[in-house]
Design a protein around this motif. Structure first.
Motif, PDB file in Angstrom:
ATOM      1  N   PRO A   1       0.794  -1.227   0.000  1.00 14.12           N
ATOM      2  CA  PRO A   1       0.000   0.000   0.000  1.00 14.12           C
ATOM      3  C   PRO A   1       0.834   1.288   0.000  1.00 14.12           C
ATOM      4  O   PRO A   1       0.312   2.352   0.269  1.00 14.12           O
ATOM      5  CB  PRO A   1      -0.777  -0.124   1.313  1.00 14.12           C
ATOM      6  N   PHE A   2       2.127   1.185  -0.298  1.00 18.79           N
ATOM      7  CA  PHE A   2       2.976   2.375  -0.257  1.00 18.79           C
ATOM      8  C   PHE A   2       2.856   3.207  -1.531  1.00 18.79           C
ATOM      9  O   PHE A   2       2.770   4.434  -1.469  1.00 18.79           O
ATOM     10  CB  PHE A   2       4.432   1.980   0.002  1.00 18.79           C
ATOM     11  N   GLU A   3       2.878   2.549  -2.697  1.00 21.77           N
ATOM     12  CA  GLU A   3       2.661   3.250  -3.964  1.00 21.77           C
ATOM     13  C   GLU A   3       2.121   2.246  -4.973  1.00 21.77           C
ATOM     14  O   GLU A   3       2.735   1.209  -5.226  1.00 21.77           O
ATOM     15  CB  GLU A   3       3.940   3.906  -4.510  1.00 21.77           C
ATOM     16  N   TYR A   4       0.962   2.563  -5.538  1.00 21.23           N
ATOM     17  CA  TYR A   4       0.351   1.666  -6.508  1.00 21.23           C
ATOM     18  C   TYR A   4      -0.746   2.407  -7.264  1.00 21.23           C
ATOM     19  O   TYR A   4      -1.113   3.532  -6.919  1.00 21.23           O
ATOM     20  CB  TYR A   4      -0.235   0.426  -5.818  1.00 21.23           C
ATOM     21  N   VAL A   5      -1.250   1.753  -8.306  1.00 20.59           N
ATOM     22  CA  VAL A   5      -2.344   2.308  -9.101  1.00 20.59           C
ATOM     23  C   VAL A   5      -3.560   1.406  -8.932  1.00 20.59           C
ATOM     24  O   VAL A   5      -3.472   0.190  -9.152  1.00 20.59           O
ATOM     25  CB  VAL A   5      -1.963   2.401 -10.591  1.00 20.59           C
TER      26      VAL A   5
ATOM     27  N   GLU B   1      -5.907   6.288 -13.020  1.00 22.50           N
ATOM     28  CA  GLU B   1      -4.530   5.971 -13.381  1.00 22.50           C
ATOM     29  C   GLU B   1      -3.536   6.639 -12.428  1.00 22.50           C
ATOM     30  O   GLU B   1      -2.327   6.534 -12.615  1.00 22.50           O
ATOM     31  CB  GLU B   1      -4.250   6.429 -14.821  1.00 22.50           C
ATOM     32  N   ASP B   2      -4.050   7.324 -11.417  1.00 25.98           N
ATOM     33  CA  ASP B   2      -3.183   8.029 -10.478  1.00 25.98           C
ATOM     34  C   ASP B   2      -2.448   7.060  -9.558  1.00 25.98           C
ATOM     35  O   ASP B   2      -2.997   6.036  -9.159  1.00 25.98           O
ATOM     36  CB  ASP B   2      -3.997   9.000  -9.625  1.00 25.98           C
ATOM     37  N   ILE B   3      -1.209   7.405  -9.221  1.00 25.65           N
ATOM     38  CA  ILE B   3      -0.456   6.627  -8.238  1.00 25.65           C
ATOM     39  C   ILE B   3      -0.886   7.099  -6.849  1.00 25.65           C
ATOM     40  O   ILE B   3      -0.894   8.296  -6.566  1.00 25.65           O
ATOM     41  CB  ILE B   3       1.060   6.817  -8.418  1.00 25.65           C
ATOM     42  N   ILE B   4      -1.257   6.145  -5.993  1.00 26.60           N
ATOM     43  CA  ILE B   4      -1.719   6.465  -4.648  1.00 26.60           C
ATOM     44  C   ILE B   4      -0.946   5.632  -3.639  1.00 26.60           C
ATOM     45  O   ILE B   4      -0.155   4.770  -3.997  1.00 26.60           O
ATOM     46  CB  ILE B   4      -3.243   6.197  -4.497  1.00 26.60           C
ATOM     47  N   GLY B   5      -1.186   5.885  -2.352  1.00 27.32           N
ATOM     48  CA  GLY B   5      -0.571   5.078  -1.309  1.00 27.32           C
ATOM     49  C   GLY B   5       0.043   5.910  -0.211  1.00 27.32           C
ATOM     50  O   GLY B   5       0.042   7.145  -0.237  1.00 27.32           O
ATOM     51  N   PHE B   6       0.565   5.223   0.788  1.00 28.58           N
ATOM     52  CA  PHE B   6       1.176   5.853   1.953  1.00 28.58           C
ATOM     53  C   PHE B   6       2.274   6.833   1.550  1.00 28.58           C
ATOM     54  O   PHE B   6       2.295   7.989   1.981  1.00 28.58           O
ATOM     55  CB  PHE B   6       1.746   4.773   2.881  1.00 28.58           C
TER      56      PHE B   6
ATOM     57  N   GLN C   1       6.620  10.479 -10.669  1.00 28.77           N
ATOM     58  CA  GLN C   1       6.878   9.725 -11.892  1.00 28.77           C
ATOM     59  C   GLN C   1       7.052   8.249 -11.554  1.00 28.77           C
ATOM     60  O   GLN C   1       7.678   7.910 -10.557  1.00 28.77           O
ATOM     61  CB  GLN C   1       8.157  10.234 -12.584  1.00 28.77           C
ATOM     62  N   ASP C   2       6.509   7.381 -12.389  1.00 30.53           N
ATOM     63  CA  ASP C   2       6.602   5.940 -12.191  1.00 30.53           C
ATOM     64  C   ASP C   2       7.862   5.406 -12.874  1.00 30.53           C
ATOM     65  O   ASP C   2       8.031   5.559 -14.088  1.00 30.53           O
ATOM     66  CB  ASP C   2       5.353   5.253 -12.754  1.00 30.53           C
ATOM     67  N   ILE C   3       8.748   4.770 -12.096  1.00 30.28           N
ATOM     68  CA  ILE C   3      10.022   4.261 -12.601  1.00 30.28           C
ATOM     69  C   ILE C   3      10.265   2.887 -11.979  1.00 30.28           C
ATOM     70  O   ILE C   3       9.977   2.685 -10.799  1.00 30.28           O
ATOM     71  CB  ILE C   3      11.191   5.212 -12.222  1.00 30.28           C
TER      72      ILE C   3
END
Length: 266
Positions: free
Chosen positions: A54-58, A64-69, A88-90
């Protein structure tokens, strides 16, 4: 003749006064802009790998936004230091090189400081501490580390779990295989290309909730594992971020994010 001379002088005086007035107006406008709060926020590019719920995900079902802790946290940090955070997603194994190359200014991606990373980037104070678990299929017969003998263990490439997996593999005579993203580990376990995976407890919890064929147990020797925000070597952002993290801790904001996003593996 006198009248012509008088009229000429009058025109010159009026022209001079008009020019002074225009100059003063421009100066006034400039001062007004300076004090009117029109100065734009600093924009910082933030690198993350959006495969680490749950730290960073879509959540593709919603947007399509990246969400999370981590995403909520870095936005709060941005508010504190007066910066706009552009995420940015990398791929995880490319985050540190991207930071070194100046492609991003900040990295927040459930990343743990280690000797190799600390040689090339700087880290903030820790903002979260966690445990590591081994995740397997319920029917795998794997219930403890010793049962991994001769098995294939999946880990995320360039992660703390990769180093931990190598330690366990050497102890029990197992094989470690790297994957770029966490979902690949789970997919390959389900298709029997992997026998187990090593994940962070909070990340594993999400998969256990949505897949009743999986189970997890803690790693026997837990490494000291905490997360920190990475910046370029020598960047003054480190001190600013540390100050922001302390304020957010004191205000109870980080605790609120933990309650919102994180759960331990039961």
């Amino acid at each position: 003749m006198k009248n012509k001379f008088f009229m000429l002088m009058l025109v010159l005086v009026i022209g001079t006064l008009a020019a002074c007035g225009a100059k003063n107006d421009k100066a006034s406008d400039k001062n007004s802009n300076a004090s009117g709060g029109t100065e734009q926020k600093q924009v910082l590019k933030v690198g993350t790998s959006s495969d680490y719920a749950p730290f960073e995900y879509v959540d593709a079902a919603k947007s399509e936004d990246i969400i999370g802790f981590d995403i909520d946290l870095i936005k709060l940090v941005g508010d504190k230091i007066g910066a706009e955070m552009q995420v940015q997603d990398i791929d995880f194994n490319s985050l540190v090189p991207a930071l070194q190359a100046g492609k991003v200014d900040v990295v927040i991606s459930g990343m743990s400081p280690n000797k190799e990373r600390e040689e090339v980037v700087d880290f903030s104070e820790k903002y979260n501490q966690t445990e590591q678990v081994i995740i397997v299929k319920k029917d795998s017969g794997i219930k403890k580390e010793a049962d991994l003998a001769g098995k294939k263990i999946g880990v995320q490439t360039a992660s703390i779990q990769e180093k931990l997996g190598n330690t366990i593999a050497e102890k029990v005579d197992a094989t470690v295989e790297g994957r770029t993203r966490i979902p690949e580990i789970i997919q390959d376990m389900m298709s029997k290309r992997l026998d187990a995976g090593i994940l962070e407890g909070g990340v594993a919890k999400g998969y256990l909730k949505t897949n009743d064929k999986l189970v997890a147990f803690p790693v026997e020797e837990q490494p000291e594992d905490f997360k920190a925000i990475a910046v370029q070597k020598g960047s003054d952002l480190k001190d600013k971020i540390n100050k922001a993290l302390k304020e957010l801790t004191d205000e109870g904001k980080i605790k609120e994010l933990e309650e919102k996003w994180l759960e331990k593996v039961e």
